[in-house]
Design an enzyme around this catalytic site. Sequence first.
Site, PDB file in Angstrom:
ATOM      1  N   SER A  58     -24.393  34.206 -16.436  1.00  0.00           N
ATOM      2  CA  SER A  58     -24.233  35.092 -15.282  1.00  0.00           C
ATOM      3  C   SER A  58     -22.906  34.805 -14.617  1.00  0.00           C
ATOM      4  O   SER A  58     -22.346  33.712 -14.737  1.00  0.00           O
ATOM      5  CB  SER A  58     -25.367  34.867 -14.272  1.00  0.00           C
ATOM      6  OG  SER A  58     -25.256  33.585 -13.670  1.00  0.00           O
ATOM      7  N   LYS A  59     -22.415  35.805 -13.888  1.00  0.00           N
ATOM      8  CA  LYS A  59     -21.107  35.659 -13.252  1.00  0.00           C
ATOM      9  C   LYS A  59     -21.124  34.677 -12.099  1.00  0.00           C
ATOM     10  O   LYS A  59     -20.063  34.293 -11.602  1.00  0.00           O
ATOM     11  CB  LYS A  59     -20.596  37.020 -12.786  1.00  0.00           C
ATOM     12  CG  LYS A  59     -21.488  37.735 -11.790  1.00  0.00           C
ATOM     13  CD  LYS A  59     -20.964  39.146 -11.551  1.00  0.00           C
ATOM     14  CE  LYS A  59     -21.884  39.960 -10.674  1.00  0.00           C
ATOM     15  NZ  LYS A  59     -21.417  41.343 -10.542  1.00  0.00           N
ATOM     16  N   ARG A  60     -22.292  34.243 -11.655  1.00  0.00           N
ATOM     17  CA  ARG A  60     -22.344  33.236 -10.592  1.00  0.00           C
ATOM     18  C   ARG A  60     -22.062  31.836 -11.134  1.00  0.00           C
ATOM     19  O   ARG A  60     -21.782  30.918 -10.371  1.00  0.00           O
ATOM     20  CB  ARG A  60     -23.713  33.263  -9.890  1.00  0.00           C
ATOM     21  CG  ARG A  60     -23.985  34.565  -9.146  1.00  0.00           C
ATOM     22  CD  ARG A  60     -25.240  34.465  -8.303  1.00  0.00           C
ATOM     23  NE  ARG A  60     -25.577  35.742  -7.705  1.00  0.00           N
ATOM     24  CZ  ARG A  60     -25.038  36.238  -6.610  1.00  0.00           C
ATOM     25  NH1 ARG A  60     -24.114  35.550  -5.983  1.00  0.00           N
ATOM     26  NH2 ARG A  60     -25.413  37.421  -6.126  1.00  0.00           N
TER      27      ARG A  60
END
Length: 476
Positions: free
Chosen positions: A245-247
């Site tokens: 995920s981009k987090r």
Amino acid sequence: MTQSQVRVRIAPSPTGAPHVGTAYIGLFNYVFARVHGGQCVIRIEDTDQARSERRYEEDILRSLRWVGLAWDEGPDRQSERLPVYREHVQQLLDSGAAYRCWCTPERLEAVRQQQRQDKAPMRYDGHCRYLTEAEAKAHGDQPSVVRLKVPEDGSTVVHDAFRDPITIEHGQIDDQVLLKSDGYPTYHLANVVDDHVMEISHVIRAEEWISSTPKHLMLYHAFGWAPPVFMHMPLLRNADRSKISKRKNPVSLRYYERQGYLPEALLNFLALMGWSMPDEREVFTLAEMIESFSFDRISLGGPVFDLQKLEWLNGMYIRQLSPAALSERLLENARAKSRLLDDNAYVDAITPLLQERLRTLGDFQDMAAFFYDTPLAYDKALLLPKGRNPREAVKVLTEVAEVLTRHAGPWQDAELEASVRAYVEGAKWPGRDLFMTLRTAVTGRTASPPLFATMQVLGRDLCLSRLEDAVALLQK
């Protein structure tokens, strides 16, 4: 299997920046088609009207070309084939395999609340499924959706090329919406109809779709069609084994292009995420992968997206280039990142922001440096307000980036400020801290000309790129 049988597809949704997962799945579809002399089709699954945008589609296609993937047919857009889906939905209604549902959002929410209270499975309760003909006619032309009529008993067996048969009880499957009230199909209907109409022989996709496959098999059965061969690839994982995920990791293909990763190195890395060469070597070309490819060497162990491994691999590719070829790559990368000082219109846009601060004309180049320098040389400490930790800052900057990505109005300072201030009202950070972090992420400095006027001049792409770069730094 004959060569003429093999047809696969890459099917991205244009709802955001081009994702490394699209390239990962696209790579294995492309290689499989080439190994068997088949065709690779690309189609754009843009039936989500609220989130799909043509600019995302263009970014995805450009990034897939950049990374080195090609296709034989397409792109076809689902939004341009609505009559095809409606025709097939009518077939399901006529055969009794589907039914219309007039339940309002309020009723559906009440059902969900009761199910939460009863700790029951969250699923549609079948209210409209059991309406009499007279009750259904009483709704007249009221807005409705169309739902799949899932058998109440029994189970569906999913046959996957990489796994033992998977049995899923029908009691676990919802009466899935097939056609929304706006006349657009859901993913499940459009996916099955398109795969059949396009004569897709093998569906190679991520393993997260395994749970949806019974619904797809039911649709194939309802239409009387033979299903394709399903091959569910292992998901890319973060270091903690969660879905990438981009987090926790940069996931945009454009990020890796801007950072100077070589596309052939990135493809090599993505290949290693799910497959290995027979001789176990880790550096190989796309052509060598095609020559040696077999699905027997697929690993289902949940590959970890290791940026250090990618950096090592990218360095190997850089050292393989001739000095002349490397110079050409470096210049291409620099040209893509910078705007030249002789761009008069750009200088004209910057000057009003700096005029009150200039002491001499010579100050301009230093004061304006952050308008040109990409990537910025961040001081990580400046990105963190006092008392804040990197994880909090990553969350805030990621959410602000999402707000700006969804910003549909003009990229003007007043509109940008209104969008960000609306986010601040619901954020846990005070506006002072948030604006300081945003300013540092966008300019690399804690002091700059007015923030949103600066963002207007920098433009959408550069602002979003810098937010992504700042998040990546904080994640290290």
